[in-house]
Write a protein that holds these residues in place. Structure first.
Motif, PDB file in Angstrom:
ATOM      1  N   LYS A 182       0.471  36.494  22.002  1.00  0.00           N
ATOM      2  CA  LYS A 182       1.988  36.434  21.957  1.00  0.00           C
ATOM      3  C   LYS A 182       2.692  35.772  23.019  1.00  0.00           C
ATOM      4  O   LYS A 182       3.300  34.845  22.778  1.00  0.00           O
ATOM      5  CB  LYS A 182       2.519  37.694  21.381  1.00  0.00           C
ATOM      6  CG  LYS A 182       3.789  37.640  21.081  1.00  0.00           C
ATOM      7  CD  LYS A 182       4.748  38.762  20.711  1.00  0.00           C
ATOM      8  CE  LYS A 182       6.117  38.916  20.464  1.00  0.00           C
ATOM      9  NZ  LYS A 182       6.722  40.151  20.290  1.00  0.00           N
ATOM     10  N   LYS A 183       2.198  36.318  24.152  1.00  0.00           N
ATOM     11  CA  LYS A 183       2.832  35.721  25.473  1.00  0.00           C
ATOM     12  C   LYS A 183       2.542  34.184  25.458  1.00  0.00           C
ATOM     13  O   LYS A 183       3.455  33.335  25.904  1.00  0.00           O
ATOM     14  CB  LYS A 183       2.250  36.482  26.554  1.00  0.00           C
ATOM     15  CG  LYS A 183       3.228  36.229  27.756  1.00  0.00           C
ATOM     16  CD  LYS A 183       2.792  37.122  29.030  1.00  0.00           C
ATOM     17  CE  LYS A 183       3.430  38.640  29.023  1.00  0.00           C
ATOM     18  NZ  LYS A 183       2.922  39.343  30.225  1.00  0.00           N
ATOM     19  N   ASN A 184       1.329  33.765  25.217  1.00  0.00           N
ATOM     20  CA  ASN A 184       1.173  32.412  25.202  1.00  0.00           C
ATOM     21  C   ASN A 184       1.775  31.631  24.273  1.00  0.00           C
ATOM     22  O   ASN A 184       2.149  30.544  24.567  1.00  0.00           O
ATOM     23  CB  ASN A 184      -0.540  32.148  25.416  1.00  0.00           C
ATOM     24  CG  ASN A 184      -1.254  32.657  26.464  1.00  0.00           C
ATOM     25  OD1 ASN A 184      -0.440  32.641  27.571  1.00  0.00           O
ATOM     26  ND2 ASN A 184      -2.488  32.939  26.292  1.00  0.00           N
ATOM     27  N   LEU A 185       1.844  32.072  23.139  1.00  0.00           N
ATOM     28  CA  LEU A 185       2.447  31.450  22.093  1.00  0.00           C
ATOM     29  C   LEU A 185       4.168  31.112  22.232  1.00  0.00           C
ATOM     30  O   LEU A 185       4.659  30.105  22.042  1.00  0.00           O
ATOM     31  CB  LEU A 185       2.578  32.143  20.741  1.00  0.00           C
ATOM     32  CG  LEU A 185       0.985  32.225  19.994  1.00  0.00           C
ATOM     33  CD1 LEU A 185       1.009  33.072  18.723  1.00  0.00           C
ATOM     34  CD2 LEU A 185       0.704  30.527  19.667  1.00  0.00           C
ATOM     35  N   GLU A 186       4.677  32.256  22.684  1.00  0.00           N
ATOM     36  CA  GLU A 186       6.180  32.098  23.199  1.00  0.00           C
ATOM     37  C   GLU A 186       6.448  31.175  24.144  1.00  0.00           C
ATOM     38  O   GLU A 186       7.552  30.549  24.143  1.00  0.00           O
ATOM     39  CB  GLU A 186       6.369  33.605  23.498  1.00  0.00           C
ATOM     40  CG  GLU A 186       6.707  34.607  22.328  1.00  0.00           C
ATOM     41  CD  GLU A 186       7.180  36.000  22.709  1.00  0.00           C
ATOM     42  OE1 GLU A 186       7.557  36.519  21.878  1.00  0.00           O
ATOM     43  OE2 GLU A 186       6.779  36.467  23.810  1.00  0.00           O
ATOM     44  N   ALA A 187       5.272  30.892  25.146  1.00  0.00           N
ATOM     45  CA  ALA A 187       5.604  29.950  26.258  1.00  0.00           C
ATOM     46  C   ALA A 187       5.565  28.719  25.837  1.00  0.00           C
ATOM     47  O   ALA A 187       6.173  27.624  26.524  1.00  0.00           O
ATOM     48  CB  ALA A 187       4.575  30.386  27.202  1.00  0.00           C
ATOM     49  N   LYS A 188       4.902  28.360  24.610  1.00  0.00           N
ATOM     50  CA  LYS A 188       4.673  26.924  24.089  1.00  0.00           C
ATOM     51  C   LYS A 188       6.134  26.351  23.785  1.00  0.00           C
ATOM     52  O   LYS A 188       6.345  24.999  23.918  1.00  0.00           O
ATOM     53  CB  LYS A 188       4.066  27.072  22.808  1.00  0.00           C
ATOM     54  CG  LYS A 188       2.323  26.878  22.865  1.00  0.00           C
ATOM     55  CD  LYS A 188       1.829  26.879  21.588  1.00  0.00           C
ATOM     56  CE  LYS A 188       0.357  26.560  21.520  1.00  0.00           C
ATOM     57  NZ  LYS A 188      -0.070  26.254  20.026  1.00  0.00           N
ATOM     58  N   GLY A 189       7.276  27.122  23.363  1.00  0.00           N
ATOM     59  CA  GLY A 189       8.188  26.315  22.841  1.00  0.00           C
ATOM     60  C   GLY A 189       8.335  26.334  21.342  1.00  0.00           C
ATOM     61  O   GLY A 189       7.128  25.851  20.443  1.00  0.00           O
ATOM     62  N   ILE A 190       9.059  26.365  20.461  1.00  0.00           N
ATOM     63  CA  ILE A 190       9.510  26.395  19.135  1.00  0.00           C
ATOM     64  C   ILE A 190       8.695  24.969  18.423  1.00  0.00           C
ATOM     65  O   ILE A 190       8.017  25.085  17.514  1.00  0.00           O
ATOM     66  CB  ILE A 190      10.768  26.664  18.651  1.00  0.00           C
ATOM     67  CG1 ILE A 190      10.767  26.799  17.088  1.00  0.00           C
ATOM     68  CG2 ILE A 190      11.628  25.579  18.823  1.00  0.00           C
ATOM     69  CD1 ILE A 190      10.212  28.271  16.668  1.00  0.00           C
ATOM     70  N   ARG A 191       8.815  23.891  19.463  1.00  0.00           N
ATOM     71  CA  ARG A 191       8.577  22.633  18.518  1.00  0.00           C
ATOM     72  C   ARG A 191       7.047  22.384  18.654  1.00  0.00           C
ATOM     73  O   ARG A 191       6.626  21.634  17.730  1.00  0.00           O
ATOM     74  CB  ARG A 191       9.430  21.576  19.319  1.00  0.00           C
ATOM     75  CG  ARG A 191      10.748  21.213  18.996  1.00  0.00           C
ATOM     76  CD  ARG A 191      10.884  19.981  19.627  1.00  0.00           C
ATOM     77  NE  ARG A 191      12.485  19.815  19.743  1.00  0.00           N
ATOM     78  CZ  ARG A 191      13.297  19.193  20.200  1.00  0.00           C
ATOM     79  NH1 ARG A 191      12.793  18.481  21.298  1.00  0.00           N
ATOM     80  NH2 ARG A 191      14.506  18.974  20.121  1.00  0.00           N
ATOM     81  N   ASP A 192       6.443  23.198  19.432  1.00  0.00           N
ATOM     82  CA  ASP A 192       4.899  23.054  19.669  1.00  0.00           C
ATOM     83  C   ASP A 192       4.145  24.031  18.898  1.00  0.00           C
ATOM     84  O   ASP A 192       2.850  24.003  18.728  1.00  0.00           O
ATOM     85  CB  ASP A 192       4.651  23.065  21.090  1.00  0.00           C
ATOM     86  CG  ASP A 192       5.350  22.052  21.892  1.00  0.00           C
ATOM     87  OD1 ASP A 192       5.182  20.802  21.460  1.00  0.00           O
ATOM     88  OD2 ASP A 192       5.555  22.249  23.173  1.00  0.00           O
ATOM     89  N   LEU A 193       4.897  25.111  18.228  1.00  0.00           N
ATOM     90  CA  LEU A 193       4.122  26.036  17.537  1.00  0.00           C
ATOM     91  C   LEU A 193       3.765  25.436  16.047  1.00  0.00           C
ATOM     92  O   LEU A 193       4.455  24.691  15.349  1.00  0.00           O
ATOM     93  CB  LEU A 193       4.987  27.165  17.272  1.00  0.00           C
ATOM     94  CG  LEU A 193       5.546  27.943  18.315  1.00  0.00           C
ATOM     95  CD1 LEU A 193       6.543  28.923  17.623  1.00  0.00           C
ATOM     96  CD2 LEU A 193       4.267  28.655  19.052  1.00  0.00           C
ATOM     97  N   THR A 194       2.481  25.676  16.021  1.00  0.00           N
ATOM     98  CA  THR A 194       1.780  25.007  14.721  1.00  0.00           C
ATOM     99  C   THR A 194       2.166  26.255  13.544  1.00  0.00           C
ATOM    100  O   THR A 194       2.659  27.507  14.039  1.00  0.00           O
ATOM    101  CB  THR A 194       0.301  25.371  14.780  1.00  0.00           C
ATOM    102  OG1 THR A 194      -0.336  26.407  14.907  1.00  0.00           O
ATOM    103  CG2 THR A 194      -0.393  24.106  15.940  1.00  0.00           C
ATOM    104  N   GLU A 195       1.706  25.880  12.340  1.00  0.00           N
ATOM    105  CA  GLU A 195       2.115  26.900  11.495  1.00  0.00           C
ATOM    106  C   GLU A 195       1.194  28.097  11.506  1.00  0.00           C
ATOM    107  O   GLU A 195       1.783  29.141  11.261  1.00  0.00           O
ATOM    108  CB  GLU A 195       1.798  26.374   9.971  1.00  0.00           C
ATOM    109  CG  GLU A 195       2.332  26.892   8.684  1.00  0.00           C
ATOM    110  CD  GLU A 195       3.813  27.024   8.615  1.00  0.00           C
ATOM    111  OE1 GLU A 195       4.285  28.022   8.231  1.00  0.00           O
ATOM    112  OE2 GLU A 195       4.471  26.108   9.144  1.00  0.00           O
TER     113      GLU A 195
END
Length: 180
Positions: free
Chosen positions: A134-147
Motif C-alpha cells: 500500500k505504501k508503494n502504491l500510494e507513493a506512485k501518485g493517482i495518475r500512475d495507478l493502474t486499475e
C-alpha cells in the motif's frame, strides 16, 4: 467425457476454493483440498488441475506439483492461479519464473483468474506484506495507478471481489479440447 479429472486446490481466504468448485462442477471432476489428496491418488486421473492463490508471485501449495512433477508428466496438467493482478504475458512470465523454473513448463497449461481482497480479513503476516505494498502504491501518485492498483487500494477500505465464473470458460474449453 471419458477422462478422469481431479481438481486440487489450496485456498486461504476462499476465492480459489470457489473457482475450484466451479471448475469441478462444470467438468464433473473429483474435487480435493490439497491436504486431502495423496500422491498415490493421482494414478487414477488423466487430467490434474491444480489451483492456488498468488502471494508475492508464489502459488500457494505449488510444492505439491513440483514434488509430484515426474508422476504428472504423462498427464494433462493444468494450473490456475488466483490474484488481484490482471493476466498478461508479463504476469504469466513472472508466475512461471517464480514457481516453475527448471520444470518443463511446456507440459503445464497455466490460467490466472481475478480474485478478492479485503485487508480486514487478512492474517497478520499478509497484513504486514500488504501495508508495505500500500505504501508503494500510494507513493506512485493517482495518475500512475493502474486499475489493479486502484482495486487493491479499495480493498484496504472495504472488500473487493473480482471473481467471476466466466473466467473459467477458457480453462473448461481447453479441458474439453484435450479430452475429445
Amino acid at each position: 467425457m471419458g477422462d478422469k479429472i481431479a481438481v486440487i486446490y489450496k485456498s486461504k481466504y476462499g476465492t480459489t476454493k470457489r473457482y475450484a468448485g466451479w471448475i469441478a462442477l462444470k467438468l464433473g471432476a473429483d474435487l480435493y483440498e490439497l491436504s486431502d489428496i495423496r500422491t498415490k491418488d493421482l494414478d487414477k486421473y488423466n487430467t490434474v488441475i491444480y489451483g492456488g492463490p498468488l502471494y508475492v508471485g508464489k502459488i500457494k501449495g505449488v510444492d505439491f506439483i513440483i514434488k509430484n512433477y515426474e508422476k504428472l508428466l504423462n498427464k494433462n496438467l493444468i494450473v490456475f492461479t488466483v490474484g488481484m493482478e490482471s493476466y498478461s504475458e508479463e504476469c504469466r512470465n513472472k508466475i512461471i519464473k517464480n514457481n516453475f523454473e527448471g520444470e518443463r513448463i511446456d507440459k503445464i497449461d497455466l490460467y490466472h483468474f481475478k480474485g478478492a481482497f479485503s485487508y480486514k480479513e487478512l492474517g497478520i503476516i499478509h497484513k504486514a506484506m500488504m501495508k508495505f505494498m500500500k505504501k508503494n502504491l500510494e507513493a506512485k501518485g493517482i495518475r500512475d495507478l493502474t486499475e489493479d492498483d486502484k482495486n487493491l487500494l479499495k480493498g484496504f477500505e472495504s472488500s473487493v471481489d473480482l471473481s467471476d465464473k466466466k473466467y473459467i470458460n477458457n480453462l473448461i474449453d481447453h479441458v474439453y479440447s484435450i479430452n475429445k
